[in-house]
Design an enzyme around this catalytic site. Sequence first.
Site, PDB file in Angstrom:
ATOM      1  N   GLY A   1     -22.809  37.124 -64.412  1.00  0.00           N
ATOM      2  CA  GLY A   1     -23.325  35.969 -63.684  1.00  0.00           C
ATOM      3  C   GLY A   1     -22.363  34.800 -63.598  1.00  0.00           C
ATOM      4  O   GLY A   1     -22.772  33.691 -63.278  1.00  0.00           O
TER       5      GLY A   1
ATOM      6  N   HIS B   1     -29.539  44.952 -72.919  1.00  0.00           N
ATOM      7  CA  HIS B   1     -28.820  44.028 -72.040  1.00  0.00           C
ATOM      8  C   HIS B   1     -28.459  42.770 -72.829  1.00  0.00           C
ATOM      9  O   HIS B   1     -29.215  42.348 -73.704  1.00  0.00           O
ATOM     10  CB  HIS B   1     -29.688  43.675 -70.830  1.00  0.00           C
ATOM     11  CG  HIS B   1     -28.909  42.922 -69.789  1.00  0.00           C
ATOM     12  ND1 HIS B   1     -28.695  41.568 -69.884  1.00  0.00           N
ATOM     13  CD2 HIS B   1     -28.281  43.336 -68.663  1.00  0.00           C
ATOM     14  CE1 HIS B   1     -27.962  41.184 -68.848  1.00  0.00           C
ATOM     15  NE2 HIS B   1     -27.697  42.229 -68.099  1.00  0.00           N
TER      16      HIS B   1
ATOM     17  N   GLY C   1     -26.002  42.873 -61.032  1.00  0.00           N
ATOM     18  CA  GLY C   1     -27.052  41.868 -61.139  1.00  0.00           C
ATOM     19  C   GLY C   1     -27.190  41.091 -59.842  1.00  0.00           C
ATOM     20  O   GLY C   1     -27.815  41.550 -58.888  1.00  0.00           O
ATOM     21  N   GLY C   2     -26.580  39.921 -59.788  1.00  0.00           N
ATOM     22  CA  GLY C   2     -26.736  39.002 -58.656  1.00  0.00           C
ATOM     23  C   GLY C   2     -26.552  39.662 -57.295  1.00  0.00           C
ATOM     24  O   GLY C   2     -27.356  39.450 -56.376  1.00  0.00           O
TER      25      GLY C   2
ATOM     26  N   SER D   1     -20.472  40.454 -62.621  1.00  0.00           N
ATOM     27  CA  SER D   1     -19.926  39.833 -61.409  1.00  0.00           C
ATOM     28  C   SER D   1     -19.299  40.842 -60.438  1.00  0.00           C
ATOM     29  O   SER D   1     -18.268  40.565 -59.823  1.00  0.00           O
ATOM     30  CB  SER D   1     -18.923  38.731 -61.766  1.00  0.00           C
ATOM     31  OG  SER D   1     -19.573  37.686 -62.467  1.00  0.00           O
TER      32      SER D   1
ATOM     33  N   GLU E   1     -28.654  39.761 -72.204  1.00  0.00           N
ATOM     34  CA  GLU E   1     -29.672  38.699 -72.175  1.00  0.00           C
ATOM     35  C   GLU E   1     -30.776  38.988 -73.187  1.00  0.00           C
ATOM     36  O   GLU E   1     -31.324  38.079 -73.805  1.00  0.00           O
ATOM     37  CB  GLU E   1     -30.225  38.553 -70.752  1.00  0.00           C
ATOM     38  CG  GLU E   1     -29.197  37.898 -69.831  1.00  0.00           C
ATOM     39  CD  GLU E   1     -29.256  38.342 -68.383  1.00  0.00           C
ATOM     40  OE1 GLU E   1     -30.304  38.857 -67.941  1.00  0.00           O
ATOM     41  OE2 GLU E   1     -28.237  38.177 -67.685  1.00  0.00           O
TER      42      GLU E   1
ATOM     43  N   GLU F   1     -20.607  45.714 -70.218  1.00  0.00           N
ATOM     44  CA  GLU F   1     -20.818  44.433 -69.548  1.00  0.00           C
ATOM     45  C   GLU F   1     -20.319  43.302 -70.431  1.00  0.00           C
ATOM     46  O   GLU F   1     -21.067  42.781 -71.276  1.00  0.00           O
ATOM     47  CB  GLU F   1     -22.317  44.219 -69.280  1.00  0.00           C
ATOM     48  CG  GLU F   1     -22.940  45.254 -68.377  1.00  0.00           C
ATOM     49  CD  GLU F   1     -24.139  44.668 -67.638  1.00  0.00           C
ATOM     50  OE1 GLU F   1     -24.116  44.674 -66.403  1.00  0.00           O
ATOM     51  OE2 GLU F   1     -25.077  44.192 -68.292  1.00  0.00           O
TER      52      GLU F   1
ATOM     53  N   ASN G   1     -29.895  45.696 -61.067  1.00  0.00           N
ATOM     54  CA  ASN G   1     -30.685  45.026 -62.109  1.00  0.00           C
ATOM     55  C   ASN G   1     -31.172  43.689 -61.535  1.00  0.00           C
ATOM     56  O   ASN G   1     -30.418  42.730 -61.466  1.00  0.00           O
ATOM     57  CB  ASN G   1     -29.811  44.797 -63.355  1.00  0.00           C
ATOM     58  CG  ASN G   1     -30.543  44.018 -64.434  1.00  0.00           C
ATOM     59  OD1 ASN G   1     -31.763  43.847 -64.371  1.00  0.00           O
ATOM     60  ND2 ASN G   1     -29.808  43.537 -65.419  1.00  0.00           N
TER      61      ASN G   1
ATOM     62  N   LYS H   1     -33.333  41.673 -62.780  1.00  0.00           N
ATOM     63  CA  LYS H   1     -33.733  40.679 -63.795  1.00  0.00           C
ATOM     64  C   LYS H   1     -35.096  40.087 -63.405  1.00  0.00           C
ATOM     65  O   LYS H   1     -35.927  40.808 -62.875  1.00  0.00           O
ATOM     66  CB  LYS H   1     -32.639  39.620 -63.950  1.00  0.00           C
ATOM     67  CG  LYS H   1     -31.256  40.274 -64.140  1.00  0.00           C
ATOM     68  CD  LYS H   1     -30.170  39.342 -64.526  1.00  0.00           C
ATOM     69  CE  LYS H   1     -28.878  40.128 -64.717  1.00  0.00           C
ATOM     70  NZ  LYS H   1     -27.768  39.321 -65.196  1.00  0.00           N
TER      71      LYS H   1
HETATM   72  P1  PGA Z   1     -24.131  40.092 -62.579  1.00  0.00           P
HETATM   73  O1  PGA Z   1     -25.072  40.693 -63.716  1.00  0.00           O
HETATM   74  O2  PGA Z   1     -23.766  41.214 -61.657  1.00  0.00           O
HETATM   75  O3  PGA Z   1     -24.994  39.038 -61.904  1.00  0.00           O
HETATM   76  O4  PGA Z   1     -22.937  39.499 -63.258  1.00  0.00           O
HETATM   77  C1  PGA Z   1     -24.825  41.966 -64.237  1.00  0.00           C
HETATM   78  C2  PGA Z   1     -25.860  42.290 -65.278  1.00  0.00           C
HETATM   79  O5  PGA Z   1     -26.285  41.385 -66.022  1.00  0.00           O
HETATM   80  O6  PGA Z   1     -26.294  43.453 -65.379  1.00  0.00           O
END
Ligand code: PGA
Length: 236
Positions: free
Chosen positions: A166, A91, A221-222, A200, A93, A160, A7, A9
């Site tokens: 994050g 998600h 994500g990251g 994470s 966010e 999640e 992902n 983002k």
């Molecule tokens: P992250 O994000 O791996 O950066 O924690 C995961 C996500 O929001 O799907």
Amino acid sequence: MKLFVANWKMHKTRGEAREFGEELGRRMVVGGGGEIVVAPPFTALDAARDGRGRWSLACQNVSDEPEGALTGEISARMAADAGCRWAIVGHSERRRVFREGTEVLAKKLARCREAELTPIFCVGETAEERDAGLTATTLVRQVEALAADPAALPLVVAYEPVWAIGTGRSATAEDAGAARVHIAQLLSDRRDLRILYGGSVTPGNAPALLSGSGMDGFLVGGASLSAASFWAIASA
Ligand code: PGA
């Protein structure tokens, strides 16, 4: 087969997406890994596509309407037409920043089905909900958006926990495993359900998290912004 979703983002231009794809392709020659899905921003869908079909594409969001006067929105049908097979829906966010709740998410799921996109539906409690002992209640409430979604169709649910996204602080394998069992119970009528963990995930914690939680894969994500670290996770 395990499923690993990148992902991105709101990251990566088309050029950066192409570089990622080239690098991921080079690394995949070595073999291993599960099923790979990349979720770029809409503008980089074309650039992130793999001509050899080694990974498929997801969009990160769809409109809750099929079409219409909704400036700036993108429909599920458009995303499918642009090459997506999957769509991330709900998600945290989107839930937090764009105030998406059960009603609008149920509509987005319906739009995905009309367009034959498989939803990657995200759930997970906030830190406050967790501290108040409301993790299970939150999951019950969030899966209500799936009430009208046909149980016979393939579905991916990503657990999640919001406090893990994050933050560098992932859930433990035990906590993720407990959430997996609970989600599987809530959705026991589903015929093709895969449950992912996200929050994470790194190359360092992925192997223990995966084996210890019994999850079917990760939403990353990251650590998915670099092909090297995403592949390290997906091939671990
Ligand atoms: P992250 O994000 O791996 O950066 O924690 C995961 C996500 O929001 O799907």
